[in-house]
Design a protein around this motif. Structure first.
Motif: not given
Length: 98
Positions: A18, A21, A74
């Protein structure tokens, strides 16, 4: 008075994914702000066009490298999540046999 909530526990891998991101989302905004910096520089003193062009191309290269550095972990994390979801969705080998 409400009792205090228990702290939210996130797995380390989910938390890191997260944050990566979030960094990928903020990268274009940071790039935009850094691209606008030469406009602020030219008000105080005269910089040559060549130095501003070098700055922009170096910044462009740094943004590309940062995006590549963020995309590699990612992509790997999202691939692992997709494989885990497929394993959960597919029936076990014993269940399909009569």
């Amino acid at each position: 008075m409400k009792p205090p909530r228990a702290p939210l526990f996130l797995q380390r891998e989910t938390y890191r994914r997260r944050r990566i991101m979030d960094a990928a989302r903020i990268l274009p905004v940071v790039g935009f702000v850094l691209i606008l910096l030469p406009v602020l520089w030219t008000r105080g003193r005269a910089l040559s066009t060549a130095s501003e062009a070098v700055y922009l191309f170096v910044l462009w290269l740094v943004l590309i490298l940062a995006a590549a550095a963020l995309s590699r972990p990612l992509r790997a994390a999202l691939k692992r999540d997709a494989e885990a979801a497929e394993r959960r969705a597919s029936p076990a080998p014993d269940e399909g046999a009569p």
